[in-house]
Design an enzyme around this catalytic site. Structure first.
Site, mmCIF file in Angstrom:
data_model
loop_
_atom_site.group_PDB
_atom_site.id
_atom_site.type_symbol
_atom_site.label_atom_id
_atom_site.label_comp_id
_atom_site.label_asym_id
_atom_site.label_seq_id
_atom_site.Cartn_x
_atom_site.Cartn_y
_atom_site.Cartn_z
ATOM 1 N N GLY A 175 -45.256 -60.057 6.375
ATOM 2 C CA GLY A 175 -44.512 -58.938 6.574
ATOM 3 C C GLY A 175 -43.597 -59.216 6.403
ATOM 4 O O GLY A 175 -42.026 -59.137 6.862
ATOM 5 N N MET A 185 -51.794 -55.161 0.033
ATOM 6 C CA MET A 185 -53.135 -55.543 -0.526
ATOM 7 C C MET A 185 -53.271 -54.345 -1.228
ATOM 8 O O MET A 185 -55.350 -54.550 -1.708
ATOM 9 C CB MET A 185 -53.628 -56.236 0.039
ATOM 10 C CG MET A 185 -52.221 -57.511 0.109
ATOM 11 S SD MET A 185 -51.628 -58.033 -1.010
ATOM 12 C CE MET A 185 -52.848 -58.996 -1.722
ATOM 13 N N HIS A 208 -43.007 -58.947 -7.297
ATOM 14 C CA HIS A 208 -44.388 -59.208 -7.415
ATOM 15 C C HIS A 208 -43.623 -60.941 -7.736
ATOM 16 O O HIS A 208 -42.804 -60.599 -8.104
ATOM 17 C CB HIS A 208 -45.301 -58.749 -8.460
ATOM 18 C CG HIS A 208 -45.862 -59.800 -8.706
ATOM 19 N ND1 HIS A 208 -47.202 -59.114 -8.318
ATOM 20 C CD2 HIS A 208 -46.124 -60.340 -9.978
ATOM 21 C CE1 HIS A 208 -48.122 -59.721 -9.872
ATOM 22 N NE2 HIS A 208 -47.496 -60.776 -10.268
ATOM 23 N N ASN A 253 -41.328 -59.989 3.807
ATOM 24 C CA ASN A 253 -39.956 -59.332 2.879
ATOM 25 C C ASN A 253 -39.884 -57.792 3.391
ATOM 26 O O ASN A 253 -38.327 -57.652 4.042
ATOM 27 C CB ASN A 253 -40.763 -58.520 1.648
ATOM 28 C CG ASN A 253 -40.773 -59.497 0.454
ATOM 29 O OD1 ASN A 253 -39.744 -60.149 0.226
ATOM 30 N ND2 ASN A 253 -42.119 -60.414 0.495
#
Ligand code: GRF
Length: 181
Positions: free
Chosen positions: A6, A84, A103, A8
């Site tokens: 986490g 995911m 990504h 980001n």
């Protein structure tokens, strides 16, 4: 939406809270109850909901529940940060052009999993980060922002991962600023 560490998520929420991004994070949705991202949400005062993938017998039940949870708060955007699971087509159609993902490669290079590892293993001299809209394919949606990074081969793989994550945080914030002007 997130499944793991986490970092980001935290960078984005902090940028929202200090007015760097013109948005209000409504809720964190995750699929793994033990993921550290839930701790971060608690500390940051963001509501969270876990749709525990393991608790469903059929994947379709998990997907229905996920869609319901996301629709409930009527978000303008859904921001994926290390979530995911591949989202089903029905989910994507419900939030057309409203789902954003990060990504760790210069797409279209290395879509799918282990992009950082692939760049390292292939002796690439340049890698980078891409923020893009999510469509029905795997990391194939329209690119919002992309930034490259020279791979310093005198450093370790762990150093490279750290640099990539730091770049991700920057690029994600910039991309969201671009969308949410
Ligand atoms: C990031 O590398 C992102 O690009 C990938 O998953 C990772 C999530 O990291 N999709 P974190 O959970 O935000 O720290």
């Amino acid at each position: 939406m997130a499944s793991g560490n986490g970092s980001n998520f935290e960078a984005i929420v902090k940028a929202c809270h200090c007015g760097q991004i013109n948005a209000q994070p409504v809720k964190l949705i995750g699929d793994k109850p033990k993921a550290f991202v839930f701790e971060r949400a608690k500390t940051l005062g963001v509501d969270s909901e876990c749709i525990d993938y393991q608790s469903f017998t059929y994947r379709s039940e998990f997907e229905d529940q996920l869609l319901r949870a996301c629709k409930k708060d009527g978000p303008d955007y859904i921001v994926l940060a290390g979530f995911m699971k591949i989202l089903p087509v029905q989910f994507i159609h419900n939030f057309k052009d409203k789902i954003i993902n990060i990504h760790p490669s210069l797409l279209p290079k290395y879509p799918g999993t282990k992009a950082i590892e692939k760049a390292w293993a292939n002796d690439d001299s340049v890698s980078g980060v891409t923020v893009h809209y999510v469509d029905e394919g795997v990391d194939t949606g329209k690119i919002i922002l992309q930034k490259s990074l020279e791979i310093d081969r005198t450093k370790t793989f762990e150093d490279f991962c750290q640099q990539m994550h730091a770049l991700e945080h920057q690029v994600y914030i910039e991309a969201l600023q671009k969308i949410l002007k």
